[in-house]
Write an enzyme that holds these catalytic residues in place. Structure first.
Site, PDB file in Angstrom:
ATOM      1  N   SER A 197       0.964  -1.077  -0.492  1.00 56.35           N
ATOM      2  CA  SER A 197      -0.027   0.405   0.453  1.00 56.35           C
ATOM      3  C   SER A 197       1.275   1.571  -0.085  1.00 56.35           C
ATOM      4  CB  SER A 197      -1.077  -0.445   1.382  1.00 56.35           C
ATOM      5  OG  SER A 197      -1.882   0.875   0.305  1.00 56.35           O
TER       6      SER A 197
ATOM      7  N   ASP B 181      -8.710  -6.407  -4.410  1.00 53.64           N
ATOM      8  CA  ASP B 181      -8.273  -5.190  -3.771  1.00 53.64           C
ATOM      9  C   ASP B 181      -9.120  -3.697  -4.925  1.00 53.64           C
ATOM     10  OD1 ASP B 181      -7.237  -3.237  -3.088  1.00 53.64           O
ATOM     11  OD2 ASP B 181      -5.008  -3.705  -2.926  1.00 53.64           O
TER      12      ASP B 181
ATOM     13  N   HIS C  89      -7.909  -5.686  -0.140  1.00 55.04           N
ATOM     14  CA  HIS C  89      -6.707  -5.394   0.253  1.00 55.04           C
ATOM     15  C   HIS C  89      -5.841  -5.255   0.951  1.00 55.04           C
ATOM     16  CE1 HIS C  89      -3.888  -1.455  -0.591  1.00 55.04           C
ATOM     17  NE2 HIS C  89      -3.822  -0.941   0.862  1.00 55.04           N
TER      18      HIS C  89
END
Lengths: 399, 219
Positions: free
Chosen positions: A168, A334, A367
């Site tokens: 991320s 995600d 995610h």
């Protein structure tokens, strides 16, 4: 059923406030002679970076892995968190015998500049005034964070990284490392990330920031002067963000439409559904460990991120002639950083003739999958680092 | 669960020679100059890339199946999950010395476009494919009146990744059409051994189980 523990708000908040200036982890201090050049044009000095280190640096200083944390993560990647008392945030991947093997590698994880766990940020004391920075803190970017990490490595006497790893926002930093300091990075593992923040993601961040700023306890960012904290606003921001980290399938599997502690709905706005009380818990526990102003600064840093923009809009130019080995990983469910974003990164790397591997992992966990025990992802990470280690001449740990 | 436990479905199941390598892979590897840069399109589990690495080749791969990619990354190969039909367009001109399409042509949606891309990205292309003109194929269709199935191509017509079968003769015609020069052509028998080099085309088209071609652009 979700177990909602009562929060020890006061003690946690005090501990967090203390961590901002005096972290319980290691800390590197940079004086007025070593300013951090920020993208906004300001030199930040003096400043400090809090970090954790695990394992041993080998004789030729070639076994360092730098881990970059995500938006609300911190340096406590593989040890008990000093504020929450919970295990490290990436214990699935980091530790003895794990893919990021602390018996084999020297693992460094730093709190990003702008954070609230000991690196200089809006909740730190401004040495010029003796008061907390608050919104007087300059706006920072992902490249600023990476520049600060590079200064930390200089400070530790580490010239080259064996690997830079992150998911991320941490993945954004890992990619930024490979373009800003290509000669310092042998390999890079970038997970569930992108080279730019999409309009949808900026929109979600703006929602979070507006929730914080709409809270009357925010007080123009100077809540700390009245011993206040915009709990409700930051809690709502976290709830909204948390939804984007999951997937509909994962939420449904975990909660469905089950009711919380009751047989029939109350016909009120209480948290009737399990999923509601789960989100409220996520929101309120987050508030205890995170600073509202840091949340504004770090989301902003992600929004501004766009590697291609620094290369006349041509992403491939960022990696022309790179010798770094890349592994890019995405997850099917995600929707914050969908596979298409990772694919764009891979195409650009290919155009630059980079040595790149790419895998999309099938999971319904959204995610957040990069933080969870997803065997296929853990295997891929292990395999990539194993092969990079043998290419780098790192022998196995003598255990 | 580990990567190795997962099922992987290749486009063709080909015989392996005594030293553990597939016959067509050995032949392809011989066509590649040591030390060159190679892109293997549809690299499966990375066996050919591994063979090439032993010859000092800087190899990269593209593979459609997730399982195949995972196997490759586990072996330390640089392999990207992608589709030959859609992803080749993203590679710049002359990025590689050789682009290899091993037993994958028949699984692409647009074989002609793929072939053109191979020769744009690579200075040379090496293509191998199962020959649908082999006498066993012809006999099955003639006698049984059904889509042929062999040991190497065991899938049924409704459950196969192979959608564009061709014969050696068809392929030679396509090369001619898109102005591609055939540097080398070899037909392999059922056991992955090369057929007589001086045999006429019709003989290869009848008895070749696979065709392996080294191609370059005709300028």
């Amino acid at each position: 059923m979700v177990n909602v523990k009562p929060l020890k708000s006061d003690t946690a908040s005090t501990e967090r406030a203390h961590e901002a200036d005096h972290p319980s982890s290691l800390v590197a201090q940079f004086g007025a002679d070593k300013p951090l050049r920020l993208d906004c044009g300001i030199d930040l000095a003096p400043f400090q970076i809090a970090y954790q280190a695990y394992g041993q640096l080998n004789a030729d200083r070639s076994n360092t892995i730098l881990i970059c944390h995500a938006l609300t993560g911190d340096q406590h990647v593989a040890n008990v968190h000093p504020v929450t008392g919970k295990p490290g945030w990436w214990e699935t991947l980091v530790g003895s015998g794990k893919p990021i093997d602390t018996d084999r590698y020297f693992v460094v994880c730093a709190n990003v500049v702008g954070g609230c766990m000991g690196s200089t940020g809006p909740s730190s004391t401004n040495p010029a005034t003796g008061k907390l920075w608050g919104l007087d803190f300059p706006v920072i970017t992902i490249p600023d964070m990476v520049r600060a990490q590079a200064m930390l490595l200089d400070h530790l006497g580490i010239e080259k990284l064996f690997a830079v790893v992150g998911g991320s926002m941490g993945g954004m930093q890992a990619l930024q490392w490979t373009t800003a300091y290509p000669e310092r990075v042998f390999s890079a593992l970038a997970v569930a990330c992108s080279t730019r923040h999409s309009a949808q993601n900026i929109a979600f961040h703006e929602l979070g920031r507006q929730a914080v700023m709409a809270d009357p306890d925010w007080r123009g960012g100077r809540y700390f002067e009245d011993d206040a904290h915009p709990r409700r606003g930051l809690g709502v921001a976290r709830m909204a963000a948390h939804i984007t980290y999951l997937s509909d399938a994962a939420l449904h599997r975990k909660f469905g439409r089950r009711l919380q502690d009751r047989e029939v709905p109350t016909f009120s706005f209480d948290a009737d559904f399990e999923v509601e009380s789960y989100l409220r818990h996520q929101g309120s526990s987050f508030v205890e460990r995170f600073d509202a102003n840091s949340y504004l600064y770090l989301t902003r840093a992600m929004d501004y991120f766009d590697i291609a923009a620094d290369h006349d809009g041509v992403l491939a130019e960022a990696w022309r002639g790179t010798r770094t080995r890349f592994c890019v990983v995405s997850f099917t469910s995600d929707w914050l950083f969908p596979t298409s974003e990772s694919r764009a990164v891979v195409h650009a790397l290919n155009a630059g003739s980079a040595r790149v591997s790419f895998a999309e992992i099938e999971t319904d966990r959204g995610h957040d999958a990069f933080l969870l025990d997803v065997p296929e992802f853990i295997e891929i990470s292990r395999a990539f680092l194993e092969s990079a280690a043998s290419a780098h001449g790192l022998t196995s740990a003598s255990r | 669960m580990t990567i190795q436990d997962q099922a992987f479905k290749p486009t063709a199941v080909l015989p392996v020679t005594e030293n553990g390598y597939r016959g067509d892979h050995l032949l392809v590897a011989q066509m590649v100059e040591p030390g060159s840069r190679v892109l293997d399109v549809g690299c499966g589990e990375g066996d050919l890339l591994r063979l090439l690495e032993t010859r000092g080749v800087d190899g990269r791969g593209i593979e459609l199946s997730r399982e195949g990619v995972n196997h490759c990354v586990a072996k330390g190969l640089a392999v990207v999950q992608g589709d030959a039909d859609t992803d080749l367009i993203n590679y710049p001109d002359d990025a590689f010395d050789y682009v290899i399409l091993s037993q994958t042509l028949q699984a692409t949606r647009q074989p002609r476009v793929v072939l053109e891309n191979l020769l744009r990205i690579g200075r040379s292309a090496i293509v191998s494919f199962p020959n649908f003109g082999h006498w066993k194929m012809r006999l099955q269709l003639l006698v049984k009146g059904q889509m042929p199935r062999t040991d190497n191509l065991p899938a049924t017509w409704y459950d196969t990744p192979n959608i564009h079968f061709c014969t050696i003769k068809d392929f030679v015609q396509l090369c001619d059409e898109i102005n591609v020069k055939m540097e080398r052509a070899v037909a392999l028998d059922l056991y992955g051994r090369p057929l007589r080099l001086n045999a006429p085309w019709w003989f290869w088209n009848m008895f070749g189980e696979q065709g392996v071609f080294l191609l370059t652009r005709r300028d």
